[in-house]
Design a protein around this motif. Sequence first.
Motif, PDB file in Angstrom:
ATOM      1  N   LEU A 161       0.853  -1.186   0.000  1.00 27.83           N
ATOM      2  CA  LEU A 161       0.000   0.000   0.000  1.00 27.83           C
ATOM      3  C   LEU A 161       0.891   1.239   0.000  1.00 27.83           C
ATOM      4  O   LEU A 161       1.878   1.289   0.724  1.00 27.83           O
ATOM      5  CB  LEU A 161      -0.844  -0.040   1.274  1.00 27.83           C
ATOM      6  CG  LEU A 161      -1.566   1.210   1.740  1.00 27.83           C
ATOM      7  CD1 LEU A 161      -2.736   1.480   0.827  1.00 27.83           C
ATOM      8  CD2 LEU A 161      -2.040   0.999   3.167  1.00 27.83           C
ATOM      9  N   ASN A 162       0.544   2.190  -0.826  1.00 27.95           N
ATOM     10  CA  ASN A 162       1.341   3.426  -0.861  1.00 27.95           C
ATOM     11  C   ASN A 162       0.900   4.330   0.277  1.00 27.95           C
ATOM     12  O   ASN A 162       0.148   5.275   0.097  1.00 27.95           O
ATOM     13  CB  ASN A 162       1.165   4.123  -2.212  1.00 27.95           C
ATOM     14  CG  ASN A 162       2.141   5.276  -2.380  1.00 27.95           C
ATOM     15  OD1 ASN A 162       2.992   5.506  -1.526  1.00 27.95           O
ATOM     16  ND2 ASN A 162       2.005   5.998  -3.464  1.00 27.95           N
ATOM     17  N   ASN A 163       1.384   4.004   1.464  1.00 26.10           N
ATOM     18  CA  ASN A 163       0.906   4.717   2.650  1.00 26.10           C
ATOM     19  C   ASN A 163       2.001   5.543   3.318  1.00 26.10           C
ATOM     20  O   ASN A 163       1.809   6.054   4.403  1.00 26.10           O
ATOM     21  CB  ASN A 163       0.309   3.726   3.655  1.00 26.10           C
ATOM     22  CG  ASN A 163       1.296   2.671   4.082  1.00 26.10           C
ATOM     23  OD1 ASN A 163       2.219   2.344   3.345  1.00 26.10           O
ATOM     24  ND2 ASN A 163       1.117   2.148   5.267  1.00 26.10           N
ATOM     25  N   HIS A 164       3.168   5.634   2.681  1.00 31.27           N
ATOM     26  CA  HIS A 164       4.229   6.472   3.240  1.00 31.27           C
ATOM     27  C   HIS A 164       4.589   7.567   2.252  1.00 31.27           C
ATOM     28  O   HIS A 164       5.041   7.261   1.150  1.00 31.27           O
ATOM     29  CB  HIS A 164       5.479   5.635   3.548  1.00 31.27           C
ATOM     30  CG  HIS A 164       5.282   4.652   4.654  1.00 31.27           C
ATOM     31  ND1 HIS A 164       5.027   3.311   4.412  1.00 31.27           N
ATOM     32  CD2 HIS A 164       5.281   4.810   5.992  1.00 31.27           C
ATOM     33  CE1 HIS A 164       4.887   2.696   5.573  1.00 31.27           C
ATOM     34  NE2 HIS A 164       5.029   3.567   6.549  1.00 31.27           N
ATOM     35  N   PRO A 165       4.417   8.821   2.605  1.00 27.19           N
ATOM     36  CA  PRO A 165       4.890   9.899   1.730  1.00 27.19           C
ATOM     37  C   PRO A 165       6.392  10.059   1.916  1.00 27.19           C
ATOM     38  O   PRO A 165       6.947   9.661   2.945  1.00 27.19           O
ATOM     39  CB  PRO A 165       4.142  11.126   2.249  1.00 27.19           C
ATOM     40  CG  PRO A 165       3.937  10.836   3.703  1.00 27.19           C
ATOM     41  CD  PRO A 165       3.763   9.339   3.817  1.00 27.19           C
ATOM     42  N   PRO A 166       7.056  10.616   0.918  1.00 29.52           N
ATOM     43  CA  PRO A 166       8.465  10.941   1.115  1.00 29.52           C
ATOM     44  C   PRO A 166       8.617  11.900   2.299  1.00 29.52           C
ATOM     45  O   PRO A 166       7.856  12.855   2.425  1.00 29.52           O
ATOM     46  CB  PRO A 166       8.859  11.621  -0.199  1.00 29.52           C
ATOM     47  CG  PRO A 166       7.863  11.128  -1.195  1.00 29.52           C
ATOM     48  CD  PRO A 166       6.581  10.964  -0.424  1.00 29.52           C
ATOM     49  N   ASN A 189      13.272   9.974   2.504  1.00 30.01           N
ATOM     50  CA  ASN A 189      12.965   8.545   2.575  1.00 30.01           C
ATOM     51  C   ASN A 189      11.478   8.292   2.348  1.00 30.01           C
ATOM     52  O   ASN A 189      10.629   9.027   2.841  1.00 30.01           O
ATOM     53  CB  ASN A 189      13.382   8.004   3.959  1.00 30.01           C
ATOM     54  CG  ASN A 189      12.959   6.564   4.157  1.00 30.01           C
ATOM     55  OD1 ASN A 189      11.787   6.268   4.368  1.00 30.01           O
ATOM     56  ND2 ASN A 189      13.903   5.653   4.080  1.00 30.01           N
ATOM     57  N   ASP A 190      11.198   7.256   1.592  1.00 27.00           N
ATOM     58  CA  ASP A 190       9.827   6.757   1.439  1.00 27.00           C
ATOM     59  C   ASP A 190       9.899   5.262   1.714  1.00 27.00           C
ATOM     60  O   ASP A 190      10.546   4.524   0.975  1.00 27.00           O
ATOM     61  CB  ASP A 190       9.331   7.032   0.016  1.00 27.00           C
ATOM     62  CG  ASP A 190       7.879   6.601  -0.185  1.00 27.00           C
ATOM     63  OD1 ASP A 190       7.136   7.349  -0.830  1.00 27.00           O
ATOM     64  OD2 ASP A 190       7.504   5.508   0.282  1.00 27.00           O
ATOM     65  N   SER A 191       9.283   4.823   2.777  1.00 22.79           N
ATOM     66  CA  SER A 191       9.498   3.440   3.221  1.00 22.79           C
ATOM     67  C   SER A 191       8.494   2.452   2.641  1.00 22.79           C
ATOM     68  O   SER A 191       8.342   1.349   3.169  1.00 22.79           O
ATOM     69  CB  SER A 191       9.497   3.371   4.746  1.00 22.79           C
ATOM     70  OG  SER A 191       8.381   4.039   5.262  1.00 22.79           O
ATOM     71  N   ASP A 192       7.828   2.815   1.560  1.00 18.54           N
ATOM     72  CA  ASP A 192       7.021   1.826   0.850  1.00 18.54           C
ATOM     73  C   ASP A 192       7.933   0.942   0.001  1.00 18.54           C
ATOM     74  O   ASP A 192       9.149   1.002   0.116  1.00 18.54           O
ATOM     75  CB  ASP A 192       5.977   2.524  -0.026  1.00 18.54           C
ATOM     76  CG  ASP A 192       4.858   3.124   0.811  1.00 18.54           C
ATOM     77  OD1 ASP A 192       4.358   2.422   1.697  1.00 18.54           O
ATOM     78  OD2 ASP A 192       4.509   4.289   0.579  1.00 18.54           O
ATOM     79  N   GLN A 193       7.304   0.158  -0.873  1.00 17.16           N
ATOM     80  CA  GLN A 193       8.094  -0.749  -1.705  1.00 17.16           C
ATOM     81  C   GLN A 193       7.867  -0.459  -3.180  1.00 17.16           C
ATOM     82  O   GLN A 193       6.780  -0.059  -3.595  1.00 17.16           O
ATOM     83  CB  GLN A 193       7.701  -2.195  -1.421  1.00 17.16           C
ATOM     84  CG  GLN A 193       8.077  -2.630  -0.007  1.00 17.16           C
ATOM     85  CD  GLN A 193       7.713  -4.076   0.241  1.00 17.16           C
ATOM     86  OE1 GLN A 193       7.465  -4.835  -0.679  1.00 17.16           O
ATOM     87  NE2 GLN A 193       7.709  -4.451   1.514  1.00 17.16           N
ATOM     88  N   ALA A 197       7.323   0.722  -6.801  1.00 16.29           N
ATOM     89  CA  ALA A 197       6.821   1.964  -7.391  1.00 16.29           C
ATOM     90  C   ALA A 197       6.213   2.889  -6.341  1.00 16.29           C
ATOM     91  O   ALA A 197       6.171   4.107  -6.536  1.00 16.29           O
ATOM     92  CB  ALA A 197       5.793   1.647  -8.469  1.00 16.29           C
ATOM     93  N   ASN A 198       5.750   2.325  -5.233  1.00 12.77           N
ATOM     94  CA  ASN A 198       5.164   3.159  -4.180  1.00 12.77           C
ATOM     95  C   ASN A 198       6.211   3.987  -3.455  1.00 12.77           C
ATOM     96  O   ASN A 198       5.878   4.836  -2.628  1.00 12.77           O
ATOM     97  CB  ASN A 198       4.422   2.281  -3.173  1.00 12.77           C
ATOM     98  CG  ASN A 198       3.142   1.726  -3.751  1.00 12.77           C
ATOM     99  OD1 ASN A 198       2.597   2.271  -4.705  1.00 12.77           O
ATOM    100  ND2 ASN A 198       2.669   0.635  -3.182  1.00 12.77           N
ATOM    101  N   ALA A 199       7.477   3.695  -3.704  1.00  7.94           N
ATOM    102  CA  ALA A 199       8.557   4.423  -3.036  1.00  7.94           C
ATOM    103  C   ALA A 199       9.398   5.207  -4.029  1.00  7.94           C
ATOM    104  O   ALA A 199      10.498   5.633  -3.716  1.00  7.94           O
ATOM    105  CB  ALA A 199       9.438   3.460  -2.256  1.00  7.94           C
ATOM    106  N   ARG A 200       8.876   5.381  -5.245  1.00  8.41           N
ATOM    107  CA  ARG A 200       9.632   6.121  -6.254  1.00  8.41           C
ATOM    108  C   ARG A 200       9.013   7.508  -6.414  1.00  8.41           C
ATOM    109  O   ARG A 200       7.806   7.648  -6.592  1.00  8.41           O
ATOM    110  CB  ARG A 200       9.603   5.382  -7.597  1.00  8.41           C
ATOM    111  CG  ARG A 200      10.513   6.020  -8.641  1.00  8.41           C
ATOM    112  CD  ARG A 200      10.519   5.261  -9.950  1.00  8.41           C
ATOM    113  NE  ARG A 200      11.053   3.918  -9.781  1.00  8.41           N
ATOM    114  CZ  ARG A 200      10.391   2.814 -10.059  1.00  8.41           C
ATOM    115  NH1 ARG A 200       9.168   2.881 -10.525  1.00  8.41           N
ATOM    116  NH2 ARG A 200      10.950   1.648  -9.884  1.00  8.41           N
TER     117      ARG A 200
HETATM  118 CA   LIG Z   1       5.154   6.182  -0.839  1.00 12.74          CA
END
Ligand SMILES: [Ca+2]
Length: 235
Positions: free
Chosen positions: A76-81, A115-119, A121-124
């Motif tokens: 889940l894309n639940n972490h913003p940069p 830092n974006d701690s998703d995985q 594409a969700n962390a790009r």
């Molecule tokens: Ca994210």
Amino acid sequence: MDGDRGNPHRLLYSLVNGSDGAFEINATSGAIVVTRSPAQLQREAYELHVQVTEVSSAGSPAAQATVPVTIRIVDLNNHPPTFYGESGPQNRFELSVYEHPPQGETLRGLKIIVNDSDQGANARFNLQLVGLGGVFRVVPQTVLNEAQVTIIVENSDAIDFEKFQVLTFKFRAPAADLGRNRGGGEGYRRLPYPHSLSAPLTSLSRTGGGAEGGYSAMCPVKVERRRFVKIHLIS
Ligand SMILES: [Ca+2]
Ligand SMILES: [Ca+2]
């Protein structure tokens, strides 16, 4: 399902193993339910084994079968940069430099980690510096998970006490592939919690909004009488 004809016997479902306490099955309906919040699902996939027992009219087990059930957890894309200084998350950074620093020089004394701690594409995400154009350049411009942020002088002439005593810049960190994930396609579906699943169980998708717009921070550059340029980064 029991293929016998006539008066079918009652079926009882149970989880033999693999659930790691994260799932339960309804003994009579066979529905599998998530018992933890999605954030607590630590594995990428769960291999459950569901046992089905046919109970005779006398109440004793008549026949048994076991079926493997795979539940995949999609990130889940639940972490913003988020920007970090030396002592943790930080939304304001300050720095003083002399005016007219050499072209191409890296601003030293400024330690910023994003830092974006998703995985995947969700962390790009992209990293942009918005403000007076062409004065500074931010590196890197695209980040996967984490990067140290560097600011490089592009226009020495613009960093001039007589021209500007304060220059303000704003970091932006929009998702790098925002366009692709928005508006259908392979978009995720949002499931309520607790999730109630019915066979065939192949995929449990998790997603979220909230982080789509990325993150921004501000960067005022102050030129003082002592002919320093002050740089403030604010989120
Ligand atoms: Ca994210
Ligand atoms: Ca996530």
